[in-house]
Design an enzyme around this catalytic site. Structure first.
Site, PDB file in Angstrom:
ATOM      1  N   LYS A 190       0.897  -1.506  -0.438  1.00 42.89           N
ATOM      2  CA  LYS A 190      -0.368   0.412  -0.144  1.00 42.89           C
ATOM      3  C   LYS A 190       1.073   0.830   0.415  1.00 42.89           C
ATOM      4  O   LYS A 190       1.954   1.192   0.451  1.00 42.89           O
ATOM      5  CB  LYS A 190      -0.776   0.178   1.148  1.00 42.89           C
ATOM      6  CG  LYS A 190      -1.833   1.121   1.016  1.00 42.89           C
ATOM      7  CD  LYS A 190      -2.708   1.388   2.544  1.00 42.89           C
ATOM      8  CE  LYS A 190      -1.682   3.185   2.733  1.00 42.89           C
ATOM      9  NZ  LYS A 190      -1.260   3.776   2.083  1.00 42.89           N
ATOM     10  N   GLY A 243       6.608   5.462   7.670  1.00 47.40           N
ATOM     11  CA  GLY A 243       5.878   6.478   8.167  1.00 47.40           C
ATOM     12  C   GLY A 243       6.109   6.646   9.875  1.00 47.40           C
ATOM     13  O   GLY A 243       7.580   6.627  10.536  1.00 47.40           O
ATOM     14  N   LEU A 266      10.749   4.116  11.331  1.00 50.96           N
ATOM     15  CA  LEU A 266       9.705   5.020  11.476  1.00 50.96           C
ATOM     16  C   LEU A 266      10.260   6.383  11.792  1.00 50.96           C
ATOM     17  O   LEU A 266      11.622   6.634  11.292  1.00 50.96           O
ATOM     18  CB  LEU A 266       9.457   5.474  13.061  1.00 50.96           C
ATOM     19  CG  LEU A 266       8.753   3.660  13.318  1.00 50.96           C
ATOM     20  CD1 LEU A 266       7.721   3.942  14.842  1.00 50.96           C
ATOM     21  CD2 LEU A 266       7.523   3.395  12.567  1.00 50.96           C
ATOM     22  N   CYS A 299      13.443  11.157   6.952  1.00 49.27           N
ATOM     23  CA  CYS A 299      13.350  10.437   8.031  1.00 49.27           C
ATOM     24  C   CYS A 299      15.281  10.872   8.510  1.00 49.27           C
ATOM     25  O   CYS A 299      14.929  10.965  10.078  1.00 49.27           O
ATOM     26  CB  CYS A 299      13.021   9.041   8.221  1.00 49.27           C
ATOM     27  SG  CYS A 299      14.216   8.368   6.911  1.00 49.27           S
ATOM     28  N   GLU A 396       9.830  16.263  15.393  1.00 45.21           N
ATOM     29  CA  GLU A 396      10.700  16.215  14.175  1.00 45.21           C
ATOM     30  C   GLU A 396       9.979  17.724  12.762  1.00 45.21           C
ATOM     31  O   GLU A 396       8.712  17.179  12.643  1.00 45.21           O
ATOM     32  CB  GLU A 396      10.560  14.292  13.211  1.00 45.21           C
ATOM     33  CG  GLU A 396      10.565  13.870  11.594  1.00 45.21           C
ATOM     34  CD  GLU A 396      10.925  12.443  12.012  1.00 45.21           C
ATOM     35  OE1 GLU A 396       9.144  12.575  11.704  1.00 45.21           O
ATOM     36  OE2 GLU A 396      10.402  11.971  10.717  1.00 45.21           O
TER      37      GLU A 396
HETATM   38  P1  NAD Z   1       2.032   8.334   7.647  1.00 43.96           P
HETATM   39  O1  NAD Z   1       2.763   7.791   9.551  1.00 43.96           O
HETATM   40  O2  NAD Z   1       0.958   9.406   8.098  1.00 43.96           O
HETATM   41  O3  NAD Z   1       1.880   6.608   6.350  1.00 43.96           O
HETATM   42  C1  NAD Z   1       2.538   6.728   6.125  1.00 43.96           C
HETATM   43  C2  NAD Z   1       2.226   5.453   5.295  1.00 43.96           C
HETATM   44  O4  NAD Z   1       1.131   5.095   6.172  1.00 43.96           O
HETATM   45  C3  NAD Z   1       1.731   5.781   4.537  1.00 43.96           C
HETATM   46  O5  NAD Z   1       0.798   5.056   3.359  1.00 43.96           O
HETATM   47  C4  NAD Z   1      -0.401   6.297   4.406  1.00 43.96           C
HETATM   48  O6  NAD Z   1      -1.159   5.928   4.028  1.00 43.96           O
HETATM   49  C5  NAD Z   1       0.041   4.799   6.432  1.00 43.96           C
HETATM   50  N1  NAD Z   1      -1.234   5.631   6.425  1.00 43.96           N
HETATM   51  C6  NAD Z   1      -1.264   6.162   7.283  1.00 43.96           C
HETATM   52  N2  NAD Z   1      -2.614   6.232   8.797  1.00 43.96           N
HETATM   53  C7  NAD Z   1      -2.440   4.386   8.497  1.00 43.96           C
HETATM   54  C8  NAD Z   1      -4.240   3.562   9.111  1.00 43.96           C
HETATM   55  N3  NAD Z   1      -4.491   3.826   9.809  1.00 43.96           N
HETATM   56  N4  NAD Z   1      -3.932   2.240   8.237  1.00 43.96           N
HETATM   57  C9  NAD Z   1      -2.752   1.829   8.143  1.00 43.96           C
HETATM   58  N5  NAD Z   1      -1.775   2.590   6.694  1.00 43.96           N
HETATM   59  C10 NAD Z   1      -1.906   4.080   7.207  1.00 43.96           C
HETATM   60  O7  NAD Z   1       4.216   8.765   7.352  1.00 43.96           O
HETATM   61  P2  NAD Z   1       4.154  10.254   5.809  1.00 43.96           P
HETATM   62  O8  NAD Z   1       3.532  11.106   6.698  1.00 43.96           O
HETATM   63  O9  NAD Z   1       4.012   9.179   4.854  1.00 43.96           O
HETATM   64  O10 NAD Z   1       5.191   9.770   6.005  1.00 43.96           O
HETATM   65  C11 NAD Z   1       5.990  10.561   6.843  1.00 43.96           C
HETATM   66  C12 NAD Z   1       7.125  10.208   8.260  1.00 43.96           C
HETATM   67  O11 NAD Z   1       7.579   8.833   7.548  1.00 43.96           O
HETATM   68  C13 NAD Z   1       8.193  11.136   8.520  1.00 43.96           C
HETATM   69  O12 NAD Z   1       7.659  10.180  10.164  1.00 43.96           O
HETATM   70  C14 NAD Z   1       9.919  10.553   8.269  1.00 43.96           C
HETATM   71  O13 NAD Z   1      10.818  10.471   9.674  1.00 43.96           O
HETATM   72  C15 NAD Z   1       8.821   8.849   8.464  1.00 43.96           C
HETATM   73  N6  NAD Z   1      10.385   7.950   7.439  1.00 43.96           N
HETATM   74  C16 NAD Z   1      11.057   7.097   8.141  1.00 43.96           C
HETATM   75  C17 NAD Z   1      11.848   6.632   7.788  1.00 43.96           C
HETATM   76  C18 NAD Z   1      12.912   4.784   7.944  1.00 43.96           C
HETATM   77  O14 NAD Z   1      13.369   4.984   7.464  1.00 43.96           O
HETATM   78  N7  NAD Z   1      12.667   5.539   9.524  1.00 43.96           N
HETATM   79  C19 NAD Z   1      11.795   7.188   6.077  1.00 43.96           C
HETATM   80  C20 NAD Z   1      10.917   7.747   4.988  1.00 43.96           C
HETATM   81  C21 NAD Z   1       9.911   8.359   6.217  1.00 43.96           C
END
Ligand code: NAD
Length: 500
Positions: A190, A243, A266, A299, A396
């Protein structure tokens, strides 16, 4: 079927292979559309680039069923066969690098040069894990009794569900999908609803490379219903998420009902530490690379710039000059260094963090405001005298804001750096090797950049400790996330060597 999209926006893409832009989900080797559609907009223009179907629980179950059905045959292929398909996929991604980069810049906003870099980085995971597929070695353990022999096998975990973010629309996918497929797993992905086109284009090329139907599936749509199936369906053996920390925690908790294997990548709160003896040019360039790449939306972005008092003013002056030279603009229009933020909520968060810092005594050295009154553009910003308790230092920020904090001693900065529940990336600039080593060992982070602001590569383990995650992606360790250990203990009957 024709879909609503802005024709000028679509024309600007100028894809050499227009069929890489797919407005459908990819389930069991077929393109699936739906009644309800989600618009995908270009954050640089606010215009609609295209649509994808808003699929839900039923289609997600179909995708899981397809992945479960495809698993035995895919797992039974030789590692070499899987490796060769991944190699072809890598070559196709690289051959279509320009198109994939333009698509990414259009849906995500990052500068075209960064998008091209991400496509190569994303392809790198496919290449690397294609090679690693053949090295999922087990082990032979000396038996615990004279008549016992112990062997450890590594076997694919089964169906993998992957959920990925918008900030790296291709690399965050291949960092999961490539090791999963290499190990012999099948995948339901997804992608973020904000950036589905990069994912779907990867699927087009995956099919061309020879991935069989059902081995790699993509479900598009609103997160909650898709996530509900992926975290609870017993056919899913492994859940891997990249995410934000709150969403990751919630989804990981839901996975425990069926005791899935879970990997989490995360959020971070990276300290970027500059000591008095640092190479000033290297430190400034490192800060620019780490802080302003992807408009501050990575991230591993430097979130707090902790600068020793002796070098503080020189570093600040040099950083401001570099930041003021950054070219802000639409990546499809020409060379740029910074694009827009992903959406209005991201702009609001950056503004709130700046207001909070200023209220706590910080001062603006450059930037500090939106650029124009339309869209999601924000000035590359430097603040000084940011209080350690400011939101900018505790959360962040995910935007182009460098907040400087002055410190005096090594012990003080180490305590400050570790005073967070996050533990993803950290950076130290010093020319003292002993100090670099001490700091490297003392920082409670999964990754430490020493005299560099760029640390990501497919060959090294990427991941966080504390509340920044579970598990590692990339490197040979990244393959283990998709393999189960199976121990076989053989009991030998007492026998004699036989003469004939
Ligand atoms: P997010 O948590 O909002 O979304 C991430 C994913 O989760 C998306 O696909 C979103 O649609 C999905 N999602 C959200 N709510 C959900 C639910 N209830 N059920 C299922 N899926 C759900 O994060 P974002 O805004 O897309 O990304 C930014 C975040 O990601 C930042 O905190 C960043 O630090 C982190 N990130 C971490 C890494 C890492 O490797 N540690 C890499 C990139 C981004």
């Amino acid at each position: 079927m024709s879909h609503p999209h802005d024709p000028a926006e679509r024309a600007r893409l100028a894809l050499k292979r227009p069929d890489l832009l797919r407005e459908a989900a990819w389930i069991n080797g077929a393109w699936v559309t739906g009644e309800t559609l989600i618009e995908v907009t270009n954050p640089a223009t606010g215009k609609v680039l295209g649509v994808v179907p808003a699929l839900g629980e039923a289609e997600t179950q179909d995708a899981v069923a397809a992945a479960a059905a495809a698993f035995p045959a895919w797992a039974a292929r030789s590692a070499r066969e899987r490796s060769l398909i991944l190699r072809r996929w890598y070559e196709l991604v690289m051959a279509h690098r320009d198109d994939l980069a333009r698509l990414m810049t259009a849906e995500q906003g990052k500068p075209l040069a960064e998008a091209q870099g991400e496509v190569a980085y994303a392809a790198g995971f496919i290449e690397w894990f294609g090679e690693e597929a053949r090295r999922a070695y087990g082990e032979v353990i000396p038996g615990h009794l004279a008549d016992k022999r112990i062997v450890v096998l590594k076997q694919p975990v089964g169906v993998v569900a992957a959920v990925t973010p918008w900030n790296f629309p291709a690399a965050m996918i291949t960092r999961k999908v490539a090791p999963a497929l290499a190990a012999g797993c099948t995948v339901v992905l997804k992608p973020s609803e904000l950036t589905p086109f990069s994912a779907l284009a990867l699927a087009v090329l995956g099919e061309e490379a020879g991935l069989p139907a059902g081995v790699f599936n993509i479900v598009t749509g609103p997160p909650a219903p898709i996530g509900a199936v992926l975290t609870t369906d017993a056919r899913v053996a492994k859940f891997t998420f990249t995410g934000s920390t709150p969403v990751g925690k919630m989804l990981a908790a839901a996975c425990m009902g069926t005791v899935k294997r879970v990997s989490l990548e995360l959020g971070g709160n990276a300290p970027f530490i500059v000591f008095d003896d640092a190479d000033l040019d290297a430190a400034v360039e490192g800060a620019i690379a780490s802080k302003f790449r992807n408009t501050g939306q990575t991230c591993v972005c430097a979130n707090r710039l902790l600068v020793q008092s002796g070098i503080h003013d020189a570093f600040a002056a040099r950083l401001v000059a570099r930041v003021e030279a950054l070219r802000v603009g639409d990546g499809l229009d020409g060379p740029t260094d910074q694009g827009p933020l992903i959406n209005a909520a991201a702009v609001a968060k950056v503004e709130a963090h700046i207001a909070d810092a200023l209220a706590g005594g910080a001062a603006v050295m450059t930037g500090g405001a939106r650029r124009g009154d339309q869209g999601t553009w924000f000035e590359p910003t430097v603040l000084c005298d940011v209080a350690p308790a400011a939101l900018l230092n505790r959360e962040e920020t995910f935007g182009p804001v460098a907040g400087l904090v002055r410190f005096e001693t090594e012990a003080e900065v180490l305590a400050m750096a570790n005073d967070t529940r996050a533990g993803l990336a950290s950076y130290v600039f010093t020319r003292d090797l002993d100090r670099a080593w001490r700091m490297g060992e003392g920082l409670q982070y999964g990754m430490v950049g020493l005299n560099t602001g760029l640390i990501s590569t497919e060959v090294a383990p990427f991941g966080g400790i504390k509340e920044s995650g579970l598990g590692r992606e990339g490197s040979h360790f990244g393959l283990d996330e998709y393999l189960e250990l199976k121990m076989m203990c053989l009991g030998l009957r007492p026998t004699q060597l036989q003469d004939s």
